[in-house]
Design a protein around this motif. Structure first.
Motif, PDB file in Angstrom:
ATOM      1  N   TYR A 157       0.834  -1.208   0.000  1.00 39.40           N
ATOM      2  CA  TYR A 157       0.000   0.000   0.000  1.00 39.40           C
ATOM      3  C   TYR A 157       0.868   1.257   0.000  1.00 39.40           C
ATOM      4  O   TYR A 157       0.556   2.247  -0.673  1.00 39.40           O
ATOM      5  N   GLY A 193      -8.874   9.220  -4.603  1.00 35.42           N
ATOM      6  CA  GLY A 193      -8.852   7.976  -3.828  1.00 35.42           C
ATOM      7  C   GLY A 193     -10.110   7.821  -2.991  1.00 35.42           C
ATOM      8  O   GLY A 193     -11.114   8.507  -3.188  1.00 35.42           O
ATOM      9  N   ARG A 195     -12.378   7.726   0.619  1.00 33.10           N
ATOM     10  CA  ARG A 195     -12.529   8.494   1.856  1.00 33.10           C
ATOM     11  C   ARG A 195     -12.206   7.592   3.036  1.00 33.10           C
ATOM     12  O   ARG A 195     -12.809   6.527   3.204  1.00 33.10           O
ATOM     13  N   SER A 196     -11.288   8.001   3.869  1.00 31.93           N
ATOM     14  CA  SER A 196     -10.894   7.184   5.022  1.00 31.93           C
ATOM     15  C   SER A 196     -12.064   6.962   5.973  1.00 31.93           C
ATOM     16  O   SER A 196     -12.235   5.873   6.532  1.00 31.93           O
ATOM     17  N   SER A 225     -10.539  11.650  10.886  1.00 36.38           N
ATOM     18  CA  SER A 225     -10.495  11.521   9.422  1.00 36.38           C
ATOM     19  C   SER A 225     -11.569  12.382   8.777  1.00 36.38           C
ATOM     20  O   SER A 225     -11.324  13.048   7.768  1.00 36.38           O
ATOM     21  N   GLU A 229     -10.954  15.415   6.190  1.00 34.37           N
ATOM     22  CA  GLU A 229     -11.597  15.396   4.867  1.00 34.37           C
ATOM     23  C   GLU A 229     -12.408  16.673   4.632  1.00 34.37           C
ATOM     24  O   GLU A 229     -12.383  17.241   3.534  1.00 34.37           O
ATOM     25  N   ASP A 286      -3.758  11.645   0.217  1.00 36.75           N
ATOM     26  CA  ASP A 286      -3.115  10.332   0.238  1.00 36.75           C
ATOM     27  C   ASP A 286      -2.421  10.070   1.571  1.00 36.75           C
ATOM     28  O   ASP A 286      -2.391   8.925   2.058  1.00 36.75           O
ATOM     29  N   ARG A 289      -5.065   8.892   3.875  1.00 41.67           N
ATOM     30  CA  ARG A 289      -5.418   7.499   3.598  1.00 41.67           C
ATOM     31  C   ARG A 289      -4.350   6.536   4.108  1.00 41.67           C
ATOM     32  O   ARG A 289      -4.652   5.492   4.711  1.00 41.67           O
ATOM     33  N   GLN A 290      -3.111   6.877   3.870  1.00 38.64           N
ATOM     34  CA  GLN A 290      -2.005   6.020   4.295  1.00 38.64           C
ATOM     35  C   GLN A 290      -1.944   5.910   5.814  1.00 38.64           C
ATOM     36  O   GLN A 290      -1.803   4.804   6.364  1.00 38.64           O
ATOM     37  N   THR A 292      -4.370   6.382   7.909  1.00 36.80           N
ATOM     38  CA  THR A 292      -5.554   5.653   8.392  1.00 36.80           C
ATOM     39  C   THR A 292      -5.329   4.153   8.335  1.00 36.80           C
ATOM     40  O   THR A 292      -5.660   3.424   9.284  1.00 36.80           O
TER      41      THR A 292
END
Length: 332
Positions: A157, A193, A195-196, A225, A229, A286, A289-290, A292
């Motif tokens: 990932y 991408g 959404r966390s 998160s 966002e 990103d 996301r990473q 999370t």
């Protein structure tokens, strides 16, 4: 005494004759009972045979349905492969066209194409790793073995986020448009991408039961998160509004004077500077996301992390399969 002997013989003969009918009736009753038992046994055997025949027929129909389902999936897979090849050819043709017109456009197209190829390889490797993880979970592998597989998937990932960072430098609009994703995935795309916060909602339902501490950790992670966002979404809206205002103020007069040209060039320079912040938004999204994914891994146990990774992969795989079925649907 001579008279008495015959009477005795006669009396004995009469008793014997009286007993024979009783014996015959007894035999008849036994025969009737035996016939009834045989008929009941025959009925039971017939029921068993009918049940076996029904089971065989149900199994045959089940095999036919399974075979049809597998054939449908295989057909969908072939159609998806064909569509991907057509898309690849279309992109290559677009790049060749841009080569004849604008060199900068060509470099951007080559960067997008390179990312699409790398992303396809990344997906292929992810499928292999997920299959390995699924086999480990199904075979009840030990935590040490599962942890090694999970660490490999987490590192994989991290690789896609590195690839996306490089692609954003080459063509940030390609990532924002989601053209490297399937149509169904693009419906849920947010800043290039997932959404966390939405991913965490999905996992909470898949990972029950959770301990109170784990539930609190995931809830806090979901809230943070969501706040991040919202901040990024507001930033994107502000950027779009500012860019629109920059492009709408002033105009290049019909006279084409040097002053108007200078104003126009200044206006474009300001717009270009604001567009440069798009790469920053992609990077921040990103990073969210990473982080999370890594936070989820730290909150959960090894086996829960394995289930979480499988759930995430299955969700996006279903979105891709839905896109394939939608594109291959019959059109009147």
């Amino acid at each position: 005494m001579a008279d008495a002997s015959p009477r005795t013989d006669i009396s004995t003969d009469v008793d014997t004759d009286d007993k024979n009918p009783r014996f015959d009736r007894s035999q008849s009753l036994v025969a009737v009972a035996s016939d009834s038992s045989d008929r009941s046994k025959d009925k039971s055997d017939q029921k068993s045979l009918r049940r076996l025949a029904q089971n065989r027929e149900a199994a045959r129909k089940s095999r036919l349905r399974k075979k049809a389902y597998v054939q449908q999936l295989e057909s969908s897979r072939l159609k998806l492969t064909q569509l991907e090849q057509e898309l690849q050819r279309a992109r290559q043709q677009g790049i060749f066209i841009s080569n004849s017109g604008d060199q900068a456009h060509s470099m951007s197209g080559n960067g997008a194409m390179a990312f699409d190829v790398e992303y396809a390889r990344w997906l292929e490797e992810q499928n292999r790793q997920i299959n390995e993880l699924r086999a480990g979970v199904n075979s009840h592998a030990g935590d040490t073995e599962l942890r090694m597989i999970i660490d490999g998937i987490m590192a994989h990932y991290d690789e896609i986020f590195r690839l996306k960072a490089n692609a954003a430098k080459a063509d940030v609009f390609h990532l924002l448009s989601g053209m490297w994703k399937t149509p169904a995935e693009r419906c849920f795309l947010w800043l290039g991408g997932f959404r966390s916060s939405e991913l965490l909602k999905l996992l909470v339902n898949q990972l029950e039961p959770l301990t109170e501490q784990q539930l609190v950790g995931i809830t806090n992670l979901q809230q943070s998160s969501q706040q991040a966002e919202d901040a990024l979404s507001q930033g994107m809206e502000a950027l779009q509004q500012s860019l629109s205002e920059t492009l709408s103020t002033g105009s290049l007069g019909s006279s084409g004077s040097s002053g108007n040209v200078a104003n126009y060039m200044g206006q474009m320079a300001m717009a270009m500077g604001k567009l440069g912040t798009l790469e920053g938004f992609i990077k921040q999204a990103d990073n969210l996301r990473q982080q999370t994914l890594h936070q989820i891994h730290r909150i959960l146990t090894t086996r829960q992390s394995a289930r979480a990774l499988l759930a995430i992969h299955d969700y996006f795989s279903r979105l891709r399969a839905l896109s394939s079925l939608w594109l291959a649907r019959p059109r009147d």
